[in-house]
Write a protein that holds these residues in place. Sequence first.
Motif, PDB file in Angstrom:
ATOM      1  N   GLU A  25       2.895 -10.134  59.067  1.00 35.43           N
ATOM      2  CA  GLU A  25       2.366  -9.771  57.759  1.00 35.43           C
ATOM      3  C   GLU A  25       3.450  -9.098  56.929  1.00 35.43           C
ATOM      4  O   GLU A  25       4.248  -8.310  57.449  1.00 35.43           O
ATOM      5  N   VAL A  26       3.466  -9.404  55.636  1.00 34.84           N
ATOM      6  CA  VAL A  26       4.447  -8.807  54.729  1.00 34.84           C
ATOM      7  C   VAL A  26       4.134  -7.320  54.559  1.00 34.84           C
ATOM      8  O   VAL A  26       2.989  -6.939  54.309  1.00 34.84           O
ATOM      9  N   GLN A  27       5.153  -6.498  54.712  1.00 34.40           N
ATOM     10  CA  GLN A  27       5.034  -5.053  54.491  1.00 34.40           C
ATOM     11  C   GLN A  27       5.756  -4.709  53.192  1.00 34.40           C
ATOM     12  O   GLN A  27       6.847  -5.212  52.938  1.00 34.40           O
ATOM     13  N   HIS A  28       5.140  -3.856  52.376  1.00 28.10           N
ATOM     14  CA  HIS A  28       5.777  -3.404  51.143  1.00 28.10           C
ATOM     15  C   HIS A  28       6.320  -2.002  51.383  1.00 28.10           C
ATOM     16  O   HIS A  28       5.565  -1.075  51.636  1.00 28.10           O
ATOM     17  N   GLN A  29       7.632  -1.879  51.319  1.00 30.92           N
ATOM     18  CA  GLN A  29       8.281  -0.576  51.484  1.00 30.92           C
ATOM     19  C   GLN A  29       8.680  -0.089  50.092  1.00 30.92           C
ATOM     20  O   GLN A  29       9.772  -0.377  49.609  1.00 30.92           O
ATOM     21  N   THR A  30       7.759   0.635  49.456  1.00 25.46           N
ATOM     22  CA  THR A  30       7.959   1.016  48.054  1.00 25.46           C
ATOM     23  C   THR A  30       9.162   1.932  47.860  1.00 25.46           C
ATOM     24  O   THR A  30       9.876   1.800  46.875  1.00 25.46           O
ATOM     25  N   ALA A  31       9.391   2.847  48.776  1.00 27.87           N
ATOM     26  CA  ALA A  31      10.523   3.773  48.623  1.00 27.87           C
ATOM     27  C   ALA A  31      11.855   3.026  48.633  1.00 27.87           C
ATOM     28  O   ALA A  31      12.799   3.408  47.937  1.00 27.87           O
ATOM     29  N   GLN A  32      11.929   1.944  49.416  1.00 24.28           N
ATOM     30  CA  GLN A  32      13.157   1.140  49.491  1.00 24.28           C
ATOM     31  C   GLN A  32      13.149  -0.005  48.479  1.00 24.28           C
ATOM     32  O   GLN A  32      14.117  -0.748  48.399  1.00 24.28           O
ATOM     33  N   GLN A  33      12.058  -0.154  47.739  1.00 21.40           N
ATOM     34  CA  GLN A  33      11.886  -1.234  46.768  1.00 21.40           C
ATOM     35  C   GLN A  33      12.178  -2.587  47.409  1.00 21.40           C
ATOM     36  O   GLN A  33      13.076  -3.322  47.004  1.00 21.40           O
ATOM     37  N   ARG A  34      11.376  -2.891  48.427  1.00 20.97           N
ATOM     38  CA  ARG A  34      11.542  -4.178  49.101  1.00 20.97           C
ATOM     39  C   ARG A  34      10.271  -4.568  49.841  1.00 20.97           C
ATOM     40  O   ARG A  34       9.422  -3.736  50.135  1.00 20.97           O
ATOM     41  N   PHE A  35      10.190  -5.877  50.105  1.00 16.55           N
ATOM     42  CA  PHE A  35       9.144  -6.448  50.947  1.00 16.55           C
ATOM     43  C   PHE A  35       9.827  -6.910  52.225  1.00 16.55           C
ATOM     44  O   PHE A  35      10.940  -7.442  52.190  1.00 16.55           O
ATOM     45  N   VAL A  36       9.153  -6.711  53.364  1.00 14.17           N
ATOM     46  CA  VAL A  36       9.775  -6.967  54.663  1.00 14.17           C
ATOM     47  C   VAL A  36       8.833  -7.750  55.569  1.00 14.17           C
ATOM     48  O   VAL A  36       7.624  -7.502  55.585  1.00 14.17           O
ATOM     49  N   LEU A  37       9.404  -8.667  56.336  1.00 10.16           N
ATOM     50  CA  LEU A  37       8.716  -9.310  57.455  1.00 10.16           C
ATOM     51  C   LEU A  37       9.465  -8.916  58.716  1.00 10.16           C
ATOM     52  O   LEU A  37      10.671  -9.151  58.819  1.00 10.16           O
ATOM     53  N   GLN A  38       8.782  -8.269  59.661  1.00  7.63           N
ATOM     54  CA  GLN A  38       9.394  -7.888  60.938  1.00  7.63           C
ATOM     55  C   GLN A  38       9.404  -9.098  61.865  1.00  7.63           C
ATOM     56  O   GLN A  38       8.362  -9.701  62.090  1.00  7.63           O
ATOM     57  N   LEU A  39      10.566  -9.437  62.397  1.00  2.00           N
ATOM     58  CA  LEU A  39      10.727 -10.606  63.262  1.00  2.00           C
ATOM     59  C   LEU A  39      11.431 -10.174  64.534  1.00  2.00           C
ATOM     60  O   LEU A  39      12.637 -10.007  64.537  1.00  2.00           O
TER      61      LEU A  39
END
Length: 82
Positions: free
Chosen positions: A5-19
Motif C-alpha cells: 500500500e502507498v504510504q504518504h510521508q508528509t514531513a518528507q513530502q513523498r509517497f512510498v511503497l515498501q518493497l
Amino acid sequence: MTTPEVQHQTAQQRFVLQLDSAEALLDYTLHGNNIDFHHTFVPPAFRGKGLAEQLVRHGLNWAKTQQYQIHASCWYVQKFLR
C-alpha cells in the motif's frame, strides 16, 4: 509479490511503497497552493511491475483532492498530465 500500500510521508513530502528492504518513491515539493512532482524512483529489481504508475496515480489523486495546482518537473509524471 503482493502489491504494498502507498504510504504518504508528509514531513518528507513523498509517497512510498515498501518493497522488502527497498523503497519506491514519488517526491514532491509544495509551494503555497502549487505542488511539483519532481522525482520518481523504483529499485531496478522491482521495475516493470507498475509500481511507479501506482505511486503517481495515488499522488495525483491526493493532490487533486487537496485542490493543488499540479506541476511535474519529472518526465514520468508529465505523461499522466497530458
